[in-house]
Scaffold this motif. Structure first.
Motif, PDB file in Angstrom:
ATOM      1  N   LYS A 158     -39.681  47.523  -6.276  1.00 35.30           N
ATOM      2  CA  LYS A 158     -38.834  47.435  -7.480  1.00 35.30           C
ATOM      3  C   LYS A 158     -39.315  48.439  -8.538  1.00 35.30           C
ATOM      4  O   LYS A 158     -38.511  49.121  -9.173  1.00 35.30           O
ATOM      5  N   PHE A 159     -40.611  48.524  -8.720  1.00 34.55           N
ATOM      6  CA  PHE A 159     -41.223  49.438  -9.679  1.00 34.55           C
ATOM      7  C   PHE A 159     -40.831  50.883  -9.341  1.00 34.55           C
ATOM      8  O   PHE A 159     -40.369  51.641 -10.199  1.00 34.55           O
ATOM      9  N   GLN A 160     -40.992  51.261  -8.083  1.00 35.83           N
ATOM     10  CA  GLN A 160     -40.659  52.621  -7.655  1.00 35.83           C
ATOM     11  C   GLN A 160     -39.184  52.914  -7.873  1.00 35.83           C
ATOM     12  O   GLN A 160     -38.820  54.006  -8.322  1.00 35.83           O
ATOM     13  N   GLN A 161     -38.330  51.944  -7.604  1.00 37.51           N
ATOM     14  CA  GLN A 161     -36.889  52.116  -7.834  1.00 37.51           C
ATOM     15  C   GLN A 161     -36.591  52.363  -9.303  1.00 37.51           C
ATOM     16  O   GLN A 161     -35.774  53.230  -9.636  1.00 37.51           O
ATOM     17  N   LEU A 162     -37.237  51.603 -10.180  1.00 43.39           N
ATOM     18  CA  LEU A 162     -37.024  51.787 -11.620  1.00 43.39           C
ATOM     19  C   LEU A 162     -37.391  53.204 -12.048  1.00 43.39           C
ATOM     20  O   LEU A 162     -36.676  53.830 -12.830  1.00 43.39           O
ATOM     21  N   LEU A 163     -38.486  53.709 -11.528  1.00 37.91           N
ATOM     22  CA  LEU A 163     -38.892  55.075 -11.863  1.00 37.91           C
ATOM     23  C   LEU A 163     -37.917  56.096 -11.292  1.00 37.91           C
ATOM     24  O   LEU A 163     -37.477  57.003 -11.995  1.00 37.91           O
ATOM     25  N   ASP A 164     -37.570  55.928 -10.021  1.00 39.04           N
ATOM     26  CA  ASP A 164     -36.674  56.882  -9.363  1.00 39.04           C
ATOM     27  C   ASP A 164     -35.307  56.934 -10.040  1.00 39.04           C
ATOM     28  O   ASP A 164     -34.740  58.008 -10.223  1.00 39.04           O
ATOM     29  N   GLU A 165     -34.785  55.782 -10.417  1.00 33.73           N
ATOM     30  CA  GLU A 165     -33.447  55.709 -11.006  1.00 33.73           C
ATOM     31  C   GLU A 165     -33.399  56.215 -12.443  1.00 33.73           C
ATOM     32  O   GLU A 165     -32.338  56.630 -12.911  1.00 33.73           O
ATOM     33  N   ASN A 166     -34.519  56.167 -13.139  1.00 30.96           N
ATOM     34  CA  ASN A 166     -34.481  56.441 -14.572  1.00 30.96           C
ATOM     35  C   ASN A 166     -35.211  57.694 -15.021  1.00 30.96           C
ATOM     36  O   ASN A 166     -34.983  58.161 -16.134  1.00 30.96           O
ATOM     37  N   ALA A 167     -36.049  58.252 -14.208  1.00 30.87           N
ATOM     38  CA  ALA A 167     -36.827  59.429 -14.618  1.00 30.87           C
ATOM     39  C   ALA A 167     -35.927  60.596 -15.004  1.00 30.87           C
ATOM     40  O   ALA A 167     -36.190  61.278 -15.996  1.00 30.87           O
ATOM     41  N   THR A 168     -34.888  60.838 -14.251  1.00 33.66           N
ATOM     42  CA  THR A 168     -33.983  61.942 -14.585  1.00 33.66           C
ATOM     43  C   THR A 168     -32.855  61.489 -15.509  1.00 33.66           C
ATOM     44  O   THR A 168     -32.285  62.307 -16.220  1.00 33.66           O
ATOM     45  N   TYR A 169     -32.548  60.194 -15.490  1.00 29.04           N
ATOM     46  CA  TYR A 169     -31.465  59.693 -16.340  1.00 29.04           C
ATOM     47  C   TYR A 169     -31.845  59.662 -17.819  1.00 29.04           C
ATOM     48  O   TYR A 169     -31.062  60.087 -18.676  1.00 29.04           O
ATOM     49  N   LEU A 170     -33.015  59.154 -18.138  1.00 28.26           N
ATOM     50  CA  LEU A 170     -33.398  58.950 -19.541  1.00 28.26           C
ATOM     51  C   LEU A 170     -33.252  60.200 -20.407  1.00 28.26           C
ATOM     52  O   LEU A 170     -32.709  60.122 -21.505  1.00 28.26           O
ATOM     53  N   PRO A 171     -33.684  61.380 -19.941  1.00 26.41           N
ATOM     54  CA  PRO A 171     -33.539  62.574 -20.785  1.00 26.41           C
ATOM     55  C   PRO A 171     -32.082  63.024 -20.992  1.00 26.41           C
ATOM     56  O   PRO A 171     -31.813  63.863 -21.839  1.00 26.41           O
TER      57      PRO A 171
END
Length: 146
Positions: free
Chosen positions: A7-20
């Motif tokens: 779940k943690f890895q998914q949160l990072l993968d889904e949001n790392a490029t989205y947030l900026p």
């Protein structure tokens, strides 16, 4: 722990490029006495810093480990996340959390049972603290995306 790590890895993968990519006016919009979305991300940076220390210290400090709180509002203000470049802020958030995932993946099964004494004298274990960290992360990411 494998489900938590996934779940943690998914949160990072889904949001790392989205947030900026979130519009600057949306990221920096503020209501009185509330953090902006950018400041929430900054809070997640502070949370990562403090929890990375906790997740590692518990392995070598005297047991039971004593949880130390931190001043969330002061840190958000002192670190000036509202004025920070979103790309830099997202990178700091991502890199700290990648390191935390490394710690999670290498956590000894015995260490997951290490006891942690909270400020109210309640007792939790490292596994609970790790799982709670990921839930906290998800909660605040959902706030940013809302």
């Amino acid at each position: 722990m494998q489900n938590t790590i996934f779940k943690f890895q998914q949160l990072l993968d889904e949001n790392a490029t989205y947030l900026p990519t979130i519009d600057k006016t949306v990221l920096e919009a503020k209501n009185p006495d509330k953090w902006s979305k950018k400041e929430i991300l900054g809070h997640l940076v502070d949370s990562a810093v403090h929890n990375l220390v906790r997740f590692t210290e518990i392995n070598y400090l005297e047991k039971p480990y004593h949880h130390r709180p931190y001043s969330q509002n002061d840190l958000v203000n002192l670190n000036q996340y509202q004025t920070m470049d979103i790309n830099e802020l997202a990178q700091i958030w991502l890199l700290l959390n990648k390191q935390i995932i490394r710690v999670f993946k290498n956590a000894d099964e015995k260490a997951l049972d290490y006891q942690i004494i909270m400020n109210d004298e309640s007792v939790i274990d490292l596994k609970f603290l790790m799982t709670d960290y990921v839930e906290h992360l998800e909660y605040h990411i959902l706030q940013i995306k809302a």
